[in-house]
Structures are given as C-alpha cells and as structure tokens.
Motif scaffolding. Structure first.
Motif, PDB file in Angstrom:
ATOM      1  N   THR A   1      29.710  48.893  45.368  1.00 46.06           N
ATOM      2  CA  THR A   1      29.411  47.524  44.951  1.00 46.06           C
ATOM      3  C   THR A   1      28.092  47.027  45.540  1.00 46.06           C
ATOM      4  OG1 THR A   1      30.368  45.342  44.555  1.00 46.06           O
ATOM      5  CG2 THR A   1      30.679  46.246  46.756  1.00 46.06           C
ATOM      6  N   SER A   2      27.751  47.500  46.743  1.00 53.11           N
ATOM      7  CA  SER A   2      26.473  47.065  47.325  1.00 53.11           C
ATOM      8  C   SER A   2      25.317  47.874  46.749  1.00 53.11           C
ATOM      9  CB  SER A   2      26.501  47.201  48.839  1.00 53.11           C
ATOM     10  OG  SER A   2      26.664  48.541  49.210  1.00 53.11           O
TER      11      SER A   2
ATOM     12  N   SER B   1      40.101  50.592  39.298  1.00 51.18           N
ATOM     13  CA  SER B   1      38.815  49.983  38.942  1.00 51.18           C
ATOM     14  C   SER B   1      38.915  48.468  39.097  1.00 51.18           C
ATOM     15  CB  SER B   1      38.440  50.343  37.508  1.00 51.18           C
ATOM     16  OG  SER B   1      39.474  49.963  36.644  1.00 51.18           O
ATOM     17  N   PHE B   2      37.792  47.844  39.328  1.00 53.25           N
ATOM     18  CA  PHE B   2      37.740  46.388  39.513  1.00 53.25           C
ATOM     19  C   PHE B   2      36.526  45.826  38.792  1.00 53.25           C
ATOM     20  CE2 PHE B   2      40.187  47.654  43.225  1.00 53.25           C
ATOM     21  CZ  PHE B   2      41.166  46.677  43.276  1.00 53.25           C
ATOM     22  N   SER B   3      36.601  44.510  38.578  1.00 53.47           N
ATOM     23  CA  SER B   3      35.541  43.887  37.787  1.00 53.47           C
ATOM     24  C   SER B   3      34.202  43.853  38.523  1.00 53.47           C
ATOM     25  CB  SER B   3      35.940  42.463  37.405  1.00 53.47           C
ATOM     26  OG  SER B   3      35.962  41.645  38.557  1.00 53.47           O
ATOM     27  N   GLU B   4      34.205  43.960  39.847  1.00 45.05           N
ATOM     28  CA  GLU B   4      32.926  43.920  40.552  1.00 45.05           C
ATOM     29  C   GLU B   4      32.514  45.298  41.058  1.00 45.05           C
ATOM     30  OE1 GLU B   4      35.669  43.733  41.955  1.00 45.05           O
ATOM     31  OE2 GLU B   4      35.653  42.967  44.002  1.00 45.05           O
TER      32      GLU B   4
ATOM     33  N   SER C   1      31.132  39.435  39.811  1.00 48.21           N
ATOM     34  CA  SER C   1      31.608  40.307  38.750  1.00 48.21           C
ATOM     35  C   SER C   1      30.414  40.998  38.094  1.00 48.21           C
ATOM     36  CB  SER C   1      32.354  39.452  37.726  1.00 48.21           C
ATOM     37  OG  SER C   1      32.444  40.138  36.509  1.00 48.21           O
ATOM     38  N   LEU C   2      30.650  42.195  37.571  1.00 55.53           N
ATOM     39  CA  LEU C   2      29.560  42.942  36.918  1.00 55.53           C
ATOM     40  C   LEU C   2      29.017  42.196  35.705  1.00 55.53           C
ATOM     41  CD1 LEU C   2      30.891  46.599  37.110  1.00 55.53           C
ATOM     42  CD2 LEU C   2      29.254  45.464  38.614  1.00 55.53           C
TER      43      LEU C   2
ATOM     44  N   PRO D   1      43.096  39.379  41.834  1.00 55.09           N
ATOM     45  CA  PRO D   1      42.018  39.409  42.839  1.00 55.09           C
ATOM     46  C   PRO D   1      41.103  40.601  42.602  1.00 55.09           C
ATOM     47  CG  PRO D   1      44.054  40.258  43.761  1.00 55.09           C
ATOM     48  CD  PRO D   1      44.372  39.840  42.356  1.00 55.09           C
ATOM     49  N   ASN D   2      39.859  40.493  43.076  1.00 57.16           N
ATOM     50  CA  ASN D   2      39.013  41.690  43.021  1.00 57.16           C
ATOM     51  C   ASN D   2      39.175  42.467  44.328  1.00 57.16           C
ATOM     52  OD1 ASN D   2      37.190  40.733  44.986  1.00 57.16           O
ATOM     53  ND2 ASN D   2      36.045  39.614  43.441  1.00 57.16           N
TER      54      ASN D   2
END
Lengths: 575, 363
Positions: free
Chosen positions: A34-35, A151-154, A385-386, B4-5
């Motif tokens: 993410t970073s 998986s995640f939105s960000e 979020s992406l 939550p993320n």
C-alpha cells in the motif's frame, strides 16, 4: 520491472549471488504494497509484525542468496499459525550499496550446503521504491493462495510479481551472530517515524487532489510534493489554489509579493493542525476546529478579520453540533478556505466528501479541492482507497515520497566510503562504513565489492562464487561514486564533463550570471547549423554549472567501468 | 454495515482474518469485536476459492443488515437465516419438510441421523460460517460437522438466551472444532460511547469487551420541550449528516408510529425507513438516512448515530438486570454519535444511571 530469477515453472536452480532480498512476513508485505516502498521499521505507522527490521531500527536488512531456513522462519515465528514468510526480490542495480555495512556468513564444512554460496546480509539505510521490486516470492502454493485471497480496497494488486519459489530457501542455517550484528549497527540519520507520517499525509493530499483534477495537470501536484521539504516555491504555472502555496511553502511564497492573506493563513493553520492530528485515535472534529483556532492566534491576523473568522468558527461549531442546519454557500462571499474547512469537518471521509453534490454545498471546484486536500492530509495516502489513487499516479507519488525522504537523511551521504574492517563478531567478515579518506585506499580483501553487485545482473544457472580474491584497483567510477561534490572540485569537474560526454539529462543545471543590470535580449540564432535560443547581453557572462549529485549517482551506477567514453575521459582529464 | 480496510483491522482481528481456510474454527468474542465482519470476509475468501460459502445469521433482519457488505464482497446469495437454510437443505434432500417439535424448533433427534447419512454422498458440501453460533442448538452442530466441508463458528457465550442453546464446549465437541480464537477489544464504538454503555452491562465479566482506543464525542442527553423539538433536532442532524446511517430506537409500535408520522411531516435529506418485527419490509441498511427500529430488534445492528428519544415515556424497572442489559445493547449500537432525549421539565429517573461526567447534558 525485470523478470524474476525465480519465474514459475522454472527449472530448480540456485539464485544469482547478485540478487538482493528483503525478507518479511505477509502481514508487513501489505504495508509495503500500500505504501509502494520498503522503509525501515519507522515507516510502519499502523501495524508492524516482528521481522528483521526491528533488529536495526532505521535500517533495512537486505539478504543475498542463499537464504537459509532460520532466516525465513524468523520473520513468522511470532505467529506460526497465520504468519508466513515472503521474500521480496530487489533489482540490485537500483540499490546503492557502496557504503553499506555487510555481514558475510562463514560456514563450517558440514554446514556448507553449496560450496561458496555462503550468503550474507547488508544493513542498508534508506527507502526502497517499489519500482526496485523484481518479484515477490512465496514459499508454497498454499501461502500464495492465502495471500491472494485477501484483497482490500486500498491494497494495490501485485499479482504479476507473485512467484512460488521454495527453492529460494537453502538447507543449513545462517550465521548465529547475524542478529547481534544487525542490532549492533549504529543508528544512521534516516527519516524518522514523524517524517514517514508527514510524507504519507502530504502525498495523501496531493494524490486525492490530483485524482480529482484529471483535466488539470496531475503531474504538477506531484512535482510540488518533491519541493515541500525544501520549502521551495513550486513552479508558478501550477494550477492549484494559491493558498496551497502558502500552506505547503510558507517560507517561499506570498501572494503578489505582499503578506499572506486570510485564506492563505487559514490554510496554513489547517495544514499545520492536520499534520499532527491523529485521526485513528480521535474522531472529534470539534477538537480539530479548536486546535485551528488556537493555531491562528500566532499569525497576527487583523482584528476585524479575526472577528470574522471567530464568527465563521462559531457557525461551524453549531453545524457540527446540529444546532443549525447547513445551508449551501453563496458564491463569491466569505473565505474559500473556511468553506472548505467546514465541508471537510462535516464529511471527513473522502468518499462522502467527494460525493456531496455541488447543489447541496454551493462550493466551487477550488473549495472542494481544498476540502479534499484536508481529507488527504488527515488520513494519508496509504489509507486512501485505490479509487483515489490510480496506479500510475500513486506510483509516481510513492517514488516522489522516496526521493523526498532520501533528501531528509544523510544515508545518501557521499562523505563516507566503504573500507573493509575486521569484524568484531566472531566467525564473520564485516565491512563497515568509515569516514572517507581523500584518496580511497586499495582494498585487498576477501570481499565482494558493492560496485560489482551494481554491475550487470546475470541470471544464474549454477551457483556463482560470492567472493573475489583479487586486488581491486580504485577505479574512477568508484571514486566518483564516493566523492563529496561539495568539497572536491576536481571530481566535480570530471563529473560535469562526464555528464556532457554521456548526454545525461537532469544532472546539470547551468546558471548564467550577467554583469550589471543591463537588459537581456533573448533571440533565436543559428549556431553550428542548429537553431538555438541565445541570450544577448553587454559584457562577459559567466556560466556556473551545478551538479545534481543524486541523479548523477543514479546514472553512474548503471555505467560500466569499461565504458569507452569513461575511459576516454579519464585519459583526457587525469585526476 | 461497513467493511473495514486492512489498515483498520486490529492485530487481533488480523490474526482471525488470516486464519487458514482449511481448518475448522470457533471464534469467540463479546459484541462489537468484529465477528460478523470477519465472517463476511471469510465467506468471500471461500467464494474466491470456488467453494460454496453459506453464512448463517439468526434473523431476517440481520441477513438484511449484512446484505450490502455481502454484495460488495460478491457473496450476496450466501447469507441465509438458520431456519431457511435448514428447511431448504432438508427439503431438497428428502423432499419433505423437516420435522418440528414446536414452531421453529426442529426435531434434531430425527433429522441428524438422516442428514449425516445423506452427507456422505454429498460432493458439494458448503463451507459453513455461523454468526451468533451460541443461539443454535447443540444437535445442529452434530449434523453440520458432517454436512460442511469447513466450519467456522462465531459466538458469544454471554449472549446465550436459553439453556437449550449451545455453550462453547457444545460447539467444540459437537462441531468437531479443535481450534479456538478470541476477540477481546471493542472496535465498533468510540471510547466515550463504550464507556457509557459499559455502565449498563450486567452480564459476566468475560462478556464485556475491552474498551476501544478511538476517541469520539461525548454521548449527549438532551432535554427538549416536547417531541416536536426532538424531531427538529434529529432532522437538523440528519440534514447536516446526510451521509450517515442513523438509527432511532423506540419501545413499542405506538411511539415508533408517532415518530414516523412526525418525520414524514418535516423534510429529511434521505427517505425514512421503519422496521417492524414480523413484517417482510426490510430497511436498506446500507443507504444513509434514518431507520426506525424497536428496542427488541436492535441487537446485532449498528449505526453511525443512534437516537433514543422520549425516554421520559418509558416505564422501566430500574433495578432489573434486564432493563440494564437492554440499555447496554441499545447504547452500544452507536458507532460515533449517541443522543438520548427526553421532553418535559422533569429529568427521568433512568438518567440517574448515567455517569454524570461521561455525557454532555444539553438543553
């Protein structure tokens, strides 16, 4: 991105000794994804799961092959049930190792799994951009599958980098003193935890604005980001609200050359408060408002404007406390930054803020952009979020963050050079950074020079020798890599000539110094059959060349020491 | 329901979220610790593996409540009530309705052997996830231990309603579950709301979650001249916070109906929706705006903001543990904002139970 040395379905083989590996667990990998960079343990502002990073705060242990079982076990031992190791393979050509302390394992005969494939670890200091990642290795199909499923939105998708490479891990074990050696590495002047947070927040503001203004110049926002720590004014062509410049560059800007106006001061105060407000710890928007009010006390705002602001703050407080229903703003009245602040305080979530219809807010684009920048500052880029950070934009922002963080520390310093020393740790050879000597000594050691690692990486089919028993001359390239260009004019002149010879862009800035205050006339003239822009002035002008050392080093690393142009220049300009 | 993320997940939630998908688990934890969210995420992972996840909830209201998040995770059809799944599964296999010993009480002594026999030939067993698992009977777990490919049960023993339901030991032994994990910390509420709610907790100490770290606004107790003034305050809040999910809790049909009528007479940004137990009309819990819910249906739900108006109208036995627990459940439904209103000049006695310094008293 280069192909991994461990492509799937590849014939089992030993990795090239030139590969560099960051070994961590899958939990921390998510933070890396993410970073979009690999930072020291100080970069983990949210969650951190024990790995080698915590052994040497501020540094990043980078391993060379082979990786031993105890190394990969170490990063997941805090929770063997759910945690599993991942190995991030880096492009060694992009990691500048010349001054980096290194620890080579020495193995006894019966422990030597592969002759001369002893491996080791660098205690690297800096921040590694994601563009240096060649592959992300899982050690089993199961672990790759478990990771991919979550998986995640960000969380950016990096599927194309995932490999299953159990062959990466060798039997045997690393040097038992490795951890002590890492812990003994002296702290270096690297970005602090606060620096990481600050840059995450600023890049959050920049990215969310850039994603919202696709029709404008996205790149300009990112370029601005790079100048923030230096407090330099951005290019005047940047099409952001003018208060952005005051807020992000308080030392470098004032509107129309005069003192900053109320919008600019208010923006600066909000930025200052949001930089230190921990949104994860407190969701009290009224506290944010109070802190901004306190911040404004020190700005010397005229009393009548202060009274007006107090009225605005009071109204905002009543909206937040639901004592008064919010009405859309009237155009062309009030302070735009105050409007943005109110919108932000009522909708501190990026989705909710940006979905707020214009007819309900009465806010123009500049106000909404400013409010969006506040949300970005509050939550930071990594948590966005992406949807708000398209890949190309986010990559660019992350690379810029890495560059900026690099300028904040001394790890890129050229005032130290690598000199091999005997290790204080039994059974290992250590090479440590030492203060530079004017003339680098000839190094004769059983040592793999960092500069050799930086040469062409070759995919290995068979194990390669990891040590060189040779007398290594101090090459011009090595001297250039280690030079302090603020002190050494000779080497600087050579470097400038080399830039000219190679036609490298971005390495040199020319400053034309004119006599007196005569007019300068710019015109197009023909010179050597080429049309060029020329300045016509009275008298003699002087040209001063400035070397952009980090960019020069970047390009120099890629240059082969045997390059004909380098050799030619060395003959022409002996040092 | 909000998903939550990954940066929002705590370290203890991360662990549960990352549990391997090839093992049966019992996950325990008090309310607000994130059990339902993890259940949804785990169901979505099974779906990605091309397995067949079924997430069982206790009531239609709770399945409706999770539907939005389920859609977001592409598992919309996988959330069922316990009763509908048992009924449909039994009927599909044996072409008759499942036997009952009472209304909505299945006769597991008859059903279990048949279901176990039938499951041996089943090549498409579901991955079963059960929310509020303490509310299901022990015999159910005996049956599903054979019927499910994988079993994950989320439960809170302290919320067990009757002794016919399952203890953790029942779930472990009947469900053939060897691995158990605990969630301990409250992540739903702000610290201020959790602190006030905790004053009303009357169960076993193990049933109370650790306080959250996240700070928020103090809960507000507001005195209004009458219900109309309370409605005006609520609609102002809704207008200024039209992006939030707002719950208005009331006791009984009469007050709920009155509030609904008064809200209809004034303008709100979003449509007002009401839920009444036993009716098929389900509010859309994923849309912002006001949802009217009666006290007894509030369990399992959560909202950004909760209003409990007209508490002066409540006739309550303040000494009763049931009253306290009811308020614990109601107050702990609020994530960020909590408002309690009363009309008239006399402060209701119930308000004496609230810690003076932990709430904001407004007029």
């Amino acid at each position: 991105m280069e192909n991994s040395l461990f492509a799937q379905n590849e014939v089992l083989r030993w990795p090239s000794a030139k590969s560099l590996f960051f070994v961590t667990n899958h939990y921390n990998l998510r933070e890396v994804l993410t970073s979009r960079f690999i930072g020291s343990v100080l970069s983990y502002d949210n969650k951190y799961y024990p790995d080698f990073l915590e052994l040497c705060s501020g540094r990043i242990p980078l391993f060379t092959s082979p990786l031993y079982q105890d190394v990969v076990d170490f990063v997941s031992q805090h929770d063997p049930e759910t945690s599993y190791p991942v190995v991030v393979e880096l492009n060694p050509r992009q990691i500048y190792l010349a001054h980096t302390p290194v620890f080579h394992y020495t193995l006894s005969e019966n422990e030597t799994a592969h002759e001369s494939a002893q491996g080791g670890c660098y205690a690297w200091a800096g921040v590694i951009p994601f563009s240096s990642v060649v592959a992300i290795h899982f050690l089993s199909d199961q672990s790759k599958s478990e990771f991919s499923l979550r998986s995640f939105s960000e969380l950016p998708n990096a599927d194309h980098l995932y490999r299953v490479s159990p062959q990466l891990v060798a039997t045997g074990h690393s040097e038992p003193n490795l951890k002590d050696w890492l812990a003994a590495q002296t702290p270096v002047d690297v970005p602090s935890a606060a620096d990481f947070v600050r840059m995450d927040r600023v890049s959050g503001a920049v990215v969310i604005c850039a994603s919202r203004t696709r029709d404008l110049r996205e790149r300009k926002y990112i370029e601005q980001l790079a100048t923030i720590p230096q407090q330099k004014s951005p290019s005047p062509s940047t099409r952001t609200p003018y208060w952005f410049q005051q807020g992000f560059y308080p030392k470098g800007f004032s509107r129309n050359g005069g003192s900053p106006d109320t919008n600019s001061i208010l923006f600066s105060a909000v930025v200052s408060v949001l930089h230190r407000f921990d949104w994860q710890a407190s969701r009290r928007t009224l506290d944010i408002l109070s802190l901004i009010e306190q911040e404004l006390d020190g700005w010397g705002i005229k009393s009548e404007e202060r009274a007006l602001l107090a009225e605005i703050f009071d109204r905002a407080r009543r909206y937040i406390r639901s004592e008064k229903a919010f009405e859309p703003f009237k155009p062309s009245t009030g302070y735009d930054v105050a409007k943005a602040l109110l919108l932000f305080l009522l909708r501190p979530d990026p989705h909710q803020l940006l979905a707020w219809p214009q007819e309900e807010t009465g806010a123009d684009n500049g106000v909404m952009l400013t409010a969006a920048s506040f949300v970005g500052l509050l939550v930071g880029r990594k948590s966005l979020s992406l949807e708000f950070r398209p890949e190309a934009l986010d990559m660019q922002a992350a690379e810029t963050v890495v560059q900026v963080l690099s300028t904040l520390s001394a790890y890129n310093t050229s005032s130290i050079s690598a000199v091999a020393t005997e290790s204080p740790v039994d059974g290992a050879v250590q090479h440590d950074s030492q203060p530079a000597t004017p003339e680098p000594e000839v190094v004769t050691e059983e040592v793999k020079m960092a500069s050799d690692i930086n040469q062409e990486p070759e995919p290995a089919i068979a194990p390669e020798p990891t040590t060189l028993k040779s007398k290594l001359p101090s090459s011009i390239k090595q001297r250039l890599l280690e030079a302090d260009y603020t002190q050494d004019d000779k080497l600087k002149a050579f470097a400038l000539a080399l830039c000219n010879e190679m036609g490298w862009r971005g390495c040199v800035t020319s400053l034309l110094v004119c006599p007196g205050d005569d007019d300068v006339i710019m015109s197009q003239v023909k010179l050597k059959n080429r049309k060029v822009m020329a300045f016509r002035i009275n008298g003699f002008a002087e040209v001063i060349y400035e070397l952009n050392a980090p960019r020069f080093i970047e390009l120099l690393i890629e240059l082969k020491p045997t390059d004909k142009r380098l050799i030619k220049l060395e003959k022409e300009r002996p040092l | 329901m909000r998903l939550p993320n990954f940066r929002d997940l705590s370290i203890e939630q991360d662990k549960i979220y990352n549990l391997p998908l090839t093992t049966n688990y019992l996950v325990t934890g008090p309310p607000g610790t994130g059990k339902t969210v993890i259940a949804l995420y785990r169901a979505s992972m099974y779906a990605k593996l091309k397995k067949k996840p079924i997430l069982l909830a206790l009531s239609k209201l709770l399945t409706s409540y999770t539907n939005g998040a389920a859609r977001e995770l592409s598992i919309a059809g996988s959330i069922l009530t316990y009763h509908s799944w048992v009924f449909t599964t039994y009927r599909d296999k044996f072409k008759v309705n499942p036997p009952e010993i009472d209304r909505f009480m299945y006769d597991w002594s008859q059903m279990t052997p048949k279901l176990i026999m039938a499951s041996t030939a089943d090549n498409a067993k579901p991955c079963l996830l059960i929310d509020e698992g303490q509310d299901l009977p022990p015999d159910f777990y005996t049956a599903v231990s054979f019927m499910a490919d994988q079993l994950t049960v989320f439960a809170d023993e302290n919320q067990r309603i009757t002794s016919t339901q399952s203890t953790f030991a029942d779930i472990r032994s009947r469900g053939n579950i060897k691995n158990e994990h605990k969630l301990t910390r409250n992540y739903r509420n702000s610290k201020e709301i959790a602190e006030v709610a905790a004053y009303f907790y009357a169960g076993l100490p193990t049933g109370k979650p650790d306080l959250p770290d996240r700070r928020g606004n103090l809960p507000v107790i507001k005195q209004t001249p009458n219900l109309d003034a309370a409605i005006e305050f609520i609609t102002t809040f809704e207008k200024n916070n039209a992006h939030l999910q707002i719950g208005i809790f009331s006791k009984g049909h009469a007050l709920q109906g009155l509030i609904q009528k008064k809200l209809a007479a004034v303008s709100t940004k979003n449509p007002v929706q009401a839920y009444q137990s036993g009716k098929d009309d389900m509010p859309n819990f994923d849309s912002p705006g006001i949802k009217l819910v009666q006290f007894q249906s509030a369990k399992g739900l959560e909202f950004d903001a909760v209003f409990i108006p007209e508490i002066n109208q409540l006739q309550l036995d303040l000494e009763s543990l049931d009253t306290k627990m009811m308020f614990y459940v109601l107050l702990s439904r609020a994530r960020e904002h909590l408002f309690i209103t009363y009309s008239g000049s006399d402060k209701p006695k119930l308000l004496n139970l609230f810690p003076e310094e932990l709430v904001e008293w407004r007029k």
